[in-house]
Design a protein around this motif. Sequence first.
Motif, short mmCIF file in Angstrom:
data_model
loop_
_atom_site.label_atom_id
_atom_site.label_comp_id
_atom_site.label_asym_id
_atom_site.label_seq_id
_atom_site.Cartn_x
_atom_site.Cartn_y
_atom_site.Cartn_z
N PHE A 205 0.86 -1.33 0.05
CA PHE A 205 0.03 -0.01 -0.16
C PHE A 205 1.07 1.27 -0.08
O PHE A 205 0.53 2.24 -0.72
N ARG A 206 1.74 1.26 1.08
CA ARG A 206 2.54 2.60 1.16
C ARG A 206 1.45 3.85 1.02
O ARG A 206 0.80 3.82 1.95
N THR A 207 1.71 4.76 0.29
CA THR A 207 0.91 5.79 0.35
C THR A 207 -0.12 5.96 -0.81
O THR A 207 -0.81 7.14 -1.16
N SER A 208 -0.35 4.81 -1.51
CA SER A 208 -1.20 4.78 -2.53
C SER A 208 -2.62 4.29 -2.33
O SER A 208 -3.62 4.55 -3.19
N TRP A 209 -3.05 4.38 -0.98
CA TRP A 209 -4.49 3.73 -0.53
C TRP A 209 -5.42 5.07 -0.28
O TRP A 209 -6.44 5.08 -0.28
N THR A 210 -4.99 6.16 -0.40
CA THR A 210 -5.92 7.34 0.01
C THR A 210 -4.98 8.55 -0.74
O THR A 210 -3.77 8.75 -0.85
N THR A 211 -5.79 9.79 -1.01
CA THR A 211 -5.25 10.77 -1.53
C THR A 211 -5.50 11.99 -0.78
O THR A 211 -5.10 13.08 -1.08
N GLU A 212 -5.84 11.80 0.60
CA GLU A 212 -6.04 12.80 1.62
C GLU A 212 -4.61 12.97 2.38
O GLU A 212 -4.01 12.22 2.90
N GLU A 213 -4.01 14.20 1.82
CA GLU A 213 -2.66 14.37 2.18
C GLU A 213 -2.50 14.55 3.99
O GLU A 213 -1.42 14.00 4.57
N TYR A 214 -3.59 15.08 4.38
CA TYR A 214 -3.37 15.22 6.05
C TYR A 214 -3.42 13.85 6.61
O TYR A 214 -2.88 13.67 7.69
N ALA A 218 -0.37 12.59 8.88
CA ALA A 218 -0.15 12.01 10.24
C ALA A 218 0.47 10.58 10.19
O ALA A 218 1.33 10.57 11.40
N GLY A 219 0.44 9.85 9.67
CA GLY A 219 0.91 8.49 9.57
C GLY A 219 2.40 8.65 9.46
O GLY A 219 3.17 7.97 9.96
N LEU A 220 3.11 9.49 8.61
CA LEU A 220 4.41 9.73 8.22
C LEU A 220 5.21 10.28 9.34
O LEU A 220 6.13 9.81 9.93
N ASP A 221 4.26 11.30 10.17
CA ASP A 221 4.82 11.84 11.24
C ASP A 221 5.05 10.76 12.38
O ASP A 221 5.92 10.62 13.14
#
Length: 336
Positions: A205-214, A218-221
């Motif tokens: 998945f990584r960051t491909s499962w949603t387009t909501e940046e916020y 939150a997950g990357l932080d």
Amino acid sequence: MAQSTVGNADEDKEKHPWPHIEIDATAAGGAANETYKKLSRSAFAKCHALWNKTGRSTMAHETMERECKLQLLRPNQTRWSSLFLSVERIVRIHREQGEQATRNVCTALKIKMFNPAEMGFLVEYAAVMKPVAMALNILQGESSVHVGLLLPTLYQLRDKLKRLESSCKMCTPLVHALQRGIQKRFGDIMKDPELIAAAILLPRFRTSWTTEEYILNAGLDYIRNPLDTDLGDVTSTNSNQSDEDDFFASMESGKSQVGELERYLSCLSTAGMDLLHTFPHIKKLSLKVNTGLPASAACERLFSHAGLLFTAKRSQLHGRNPESQLLLKLNSHITE
């Protein structure tokens, strides 16, 4: 999954045994709700009559097989998706064998034929419930049990229902009820940083499962904080080095760890979970947040199947026979 045509005694009641259909119908107001309620009652009443006839009578069972080349699946009280699977089978028979085959069965069994509006309703019902069934099958699976599966599954289900909302004509109240149910049950969970991080730390998945940046931020932080902590731990464990080596040690280790997350996110490899071996710190954190709690669902499923097989009439069988039958039942998907 629900291949047997033998139902429980409770299912043979003439009263409608699936009250959640009415709950879905009353979830939205207005003319759309009244249309849904009317079609739901009439369509499921005819389905219920058809399921009862083919389950009680051998002749009806043979008539169905002769005319439609397929047997009906019957809903039961132990599998939530049995109603969806049963409706899907009726829709499949109507699509593959044509209206005349269904009409012949209804005439032979003295059951009222589905009118076009009712059959259209069943088609839409199956289309709306299919992504829900697929999502729950993923979440209750036994082979892939990572916590990070939860949010991508919920976000994809929400998106699929949103697309269905514009194409549905009769089942719009059902779509709205499902959307409200997801929001009520999982609204807060869908913004949980730890669960977001768990999804990001799955290479699939990584960051491909949603387009909501916020959401992604939150997950990357959440991921960056443990990486910074690991950096401090690495520095403190190098106390036995010389002052010069110890003083400059954090430069290379810090650089490698900070860049590891970016390299992980930008990696084009499709190696699956094996990709984590390339990123040791990411792998460590992924194992931490993606390890699910143990559950007894698999054992309960085994006991449930065993209870259906070990009946009073089989009490004189040798122990190996019921054991073999249970083994075949649980692995029936291999032979299908």
